[in-house]
Motif scaffolding. Structure first.
Motif, PDB file in Angstrom:
ATOM      1  N   PHE A   1      24.727  29.855  24.783  1.00 35.97           N
ATOM      2  CA  PHE A   1      25.765  30.606  24.074  1.00 35.97           C
ATOM      3  C   PHE A   1      26.398  31.599  25.046  1.00 35.97           C
ATOM      4  O   PHE A   1      25.782  32.004  26.021  1.00 35.97           O
ATOM      5  N   LYS A   2      27.622  32.022  24.742  1.00 39.65           N
ATOM      6  CA  LYS A   2      28.304  33.015  25.564  1.00 39.65           C
ATOM      7  C   LYS A   2      29.062  33.977  24.657  1.00 39.65           C
ATOM      8  O   LYS A   2      29.732  33.553  23.713  1.00 39.65           O
ATOM      9  N   ALA A   3      28.943  35.271  24.965  1.00 39.10           N
ATOM     10  CA  ALA A   3      29.734  36.296  24.277  1.00 39.10           C
ATOM     11  C   ALA A   3      30.531  37.038  25.333  1.00 39.10           C
ATOM     12  O   ALA A   3      30.057  37.250  26.455  1.00 39.10           O
ATOM     13  N   LYS A   4      31.754  37.418  24.983  1.00 37.76           N
ATOM     14  CA  LYS A   4      32.572  38.154  25.942  1.00 37.76           C
ATOM     15  C   LYS A   4      33.467  39.153  25.232  1.00 37.76           C
ATOM     16  O   LYS A   4      33.660  39.086  24.011  1.00 37.76           O
ATOM     17  N   GLN A   5      34.004  40.066  26.032  1.00 36.28           N
ATOM     18  CA  GLN A   5      34.895  41.103  25.527  1.00 36.28           C
ATOM     19  C   GLN A   5      35.848  41.497  26.658  1.00 36.28           C
ATOM     20  O   GLN A   5      35.400  41.770  27.769  1.00 36.28           O
ATOM     21  N   LYS A   6      37.126  41.483  26.394  1.00 33.98           N
ATOM     22  CA  LYS A   6      38.109  41.889  27.405  1.00 33.98           C
ATOM     23  C   LYS A   6      37.972  43.383  27.707  1.00 33.98           C
ATOM     24  O   LYS A   6      37.608  44.173  26.829  1.00 33.98           O
ATOM     25  N   LYS A   7      38.277  43.773  28.938  1.00 32.65           N
ATOM     26  CA  LYS A   7      38.204  45.184  29.328  1.00 32.65           C
ATOM     27  C   LYS A   7      39.266  46.008  28.611  1.00 32.65           C
ATOM     28  O   LYS A   7      39.021  47.155  28.249  1.00 32.65           O
ATOM     29  N   TYR A   8      40.441  45.428  28.411  1.00 30.83           N
ATOM     30  CA  TYR A   8      41.525  46.160  27.757  1.00 30.83           C
ATOM     31  C   TYR A   8      41.956  45.452  26.473  1.00 30.83           C
ATOM     32  O   TYR A   8      42.127  44.236  26.455  1.00 30.83           O
ATOM     33  N   ILE A   9      42.127  46.231  25.440  1.00 36.45           N
ATOM     34  CA  ILE A   9      42.728  45.727  24.212  1.00 36.45           C
ATOM     35  C   ILE A   9      44.181  46.172  24.256  1.00 36.45           C
ATOM     36  O   ILE A   9      44.477  47.349  24.475  1.00 36.45           O
ATOM     37  N   LYS A  10      45.065  45.215  24.078  1.00 42.32           N
ATOM     38  CA  LYS A  10      46.500  45.519  24.165  1.00 42.32           C
ATOM     39  C   LYS A  10      47.161  45.191  22.840  1.00 42.32           C
ATOM     40  O   LYS A  10      46.818  44.205  22.202  1.00 42.32           O
ATOM     41  N   TRP A  11      48.120  46.039  22.442  1.00 39.59           N
ATOM     42  CA  TRP A  11      48.855  45.807  21.208  1.00 39.59           C
ATOM     43  C   TRP A  11      50.198  46.543  21.282  1.00 39.59           C
ATOM     44  O   TRP A  11      50.435  47.329  22.190  1.00 39.59           O
ATOM     45  N   VAL A  12      51.047  46.255  20.333  1.00 41.75           N
ATOM     46  CA  VAL A  12      52.346  46.934  20.224  1.00 41.75           C
ATOM     47  C   VAL A  12      52.311  47.780  18.961  1.00 41.75           C
ATOM     48  O   VAL A  12      52.005  47.288  17.875  1.00 41.75           O
ATOM     49  N   ASP A  13      52.602  49.073  19.102  1.00 42.26           N
ATOM     50  CA  ASP A  13      52.631  49.995  17.971  1.00 42.26           C
ATOM     51  C   ASP A  13      53.752  49.569  17.037  1.00 42.26           C
ATOM     52  O   ASP A  13      54.909  49.465  17.452  1.00 42.26           O
ATOM     53  N   LYS A  14      53.414  49.307  15.787  1.00 47.87           N
ATOM     54  CA  LYS A  14      54.406  48.804  14.832  1.00 47.87           C
ATOM     55  C   LYS A  14      55.479  49.831  14.498  1.00 47.87           C
ATOM     56  O   LYS A  14      56.612  49.479  14.184  1.00 47.87           O
ATOM     57  N   LYS A  15      55.142  51.124  14.579  1.00 54.36           N
ATOM     58  CA  LYS A  15      56.128  52.163  14.251  1.00 54.36           C
ATOM     59  C   LYS A  15      57.071  52.442  15.412  1.00 54.36           C
ATOM     60  O   LYS A  15      58.269  52.601  15.219  1.00 54.36           O
ATOM     61  N   THR A  16      56.535  52.517  16.634  1.00 53.10           N
ATOM     62  CA  THR A  16      57.357  52.900  17.786  1.00 53.10           C
ATOM     63  C   THR A  16      57.767  51.717  18.649  1.00 53.10           C
ATOM     64  O   THR A  16      58.574  51.878  19.552  1.00 53.10           O
ATOM     65  N   ASN A  17      57.170  50.544  18.402  1.00 52.02           N
ATOM     66  CA  ASN A  17      57.400  49.347  19.202  1.00 52.02           C
ATOM     67  C   ASN A  17      56.985  49.554  20.663  1.00 52.02           C
ATOM     68  O   ASN A  17      57.474  48.878  21.555  1.00 52.02           O
TER      69      ASN A  17
END
Length: 194
Positions: A75-91
């Motif tokens: 089995f393998k588990a992983k997690q990215k170092k950075y979580i990236k997203w776009v703020d829905k209010k400010t874009n």
């Protein structure tokens, strides 16, 4: 459909391909991932898979794993170092740095070098429903943390003592096998699988 997100802890298992102190950037240098691979004997693995399928029945028969030549499950588990997203209010593009929690068998923070394969420990995993680029639902095993029970460190030198493996010139540090069990939900980070 609501996103399912549940936590589970492995029993003490042999760890391999460990990147929990520093992320591995071989495949994506701009957003490397923390990861760990572990092996389970068939009976133990089937019980572990059954627990996951009970928590997420929509993935019955679809828990990601491989088999080795000796019929063990990998089995393998992983997690990215950075979580990236776009703020829905400010874009505005946003990013947050995350890291799995790594602790010793006595629940103190682990502050050493990257463990080598051959170490043993418990792996805290968050089960997440994710989507492939084609839109197909898949089960993601997101790494939340590792509790190290026995630690194997390679030092790369040719020197050895009676506790070293002369083939690799590595130190073996043995830990306690009887640590109290921490529930996976005590790993509070909320990190989506990427």
């Amino acid at each position: 459909m609501a996103k399912n997100k549940l936590s589970i802890m492995t029993p003490v298992v042999p760890l391999n391909y460990i990147n929990v102190v520093a992320p591995n950037g071989n495949f994506d240098p701009t957003n490397p991932d923390y990861n760990v691979t572990w092996k389970m004997e068939p009976k133990e693995a089937r019980a572990f898979i059954a627990q996951i399928e009970e928590l997420m029945p929509e993935f019955k028969g679809k828990v990601p794993s491989k088999r080795d030549d000796e019929d063990n499950y990998i089995f393998k588990a992983k997690q990215k170092k950075y979580i990236k997203w776009v703020d829905k209010k400010t874009n505005e593009a946003k990013q947050m740095e995350v890291k799995p929690r790594v602790i010793n068998a006595d629940n103190t923070p682990y502050e050493g070098r990257e463990p080598w394969g051959g170490s043993t420990g418990e792996v805290a995993i968050e089960l997440r429903q994710s989507r492939t680029p084609q839109g197909k639902a898949m089960l993601a095993l997101t790494l939340k943390g590792v509790r190290i029970h026995s630690l194997y460190l390679g030092d790369g030198s040719n020197e050895s003592s009676e506790d070293d493996d002369p083939l690799f010139g590595s130190n073996i540090v043995k830990g306690s096998e009887s640590a109290p069990v921490m529930a996976a939900d005590e790993f509070e980070d909320d990190v989506p699988f990427n």
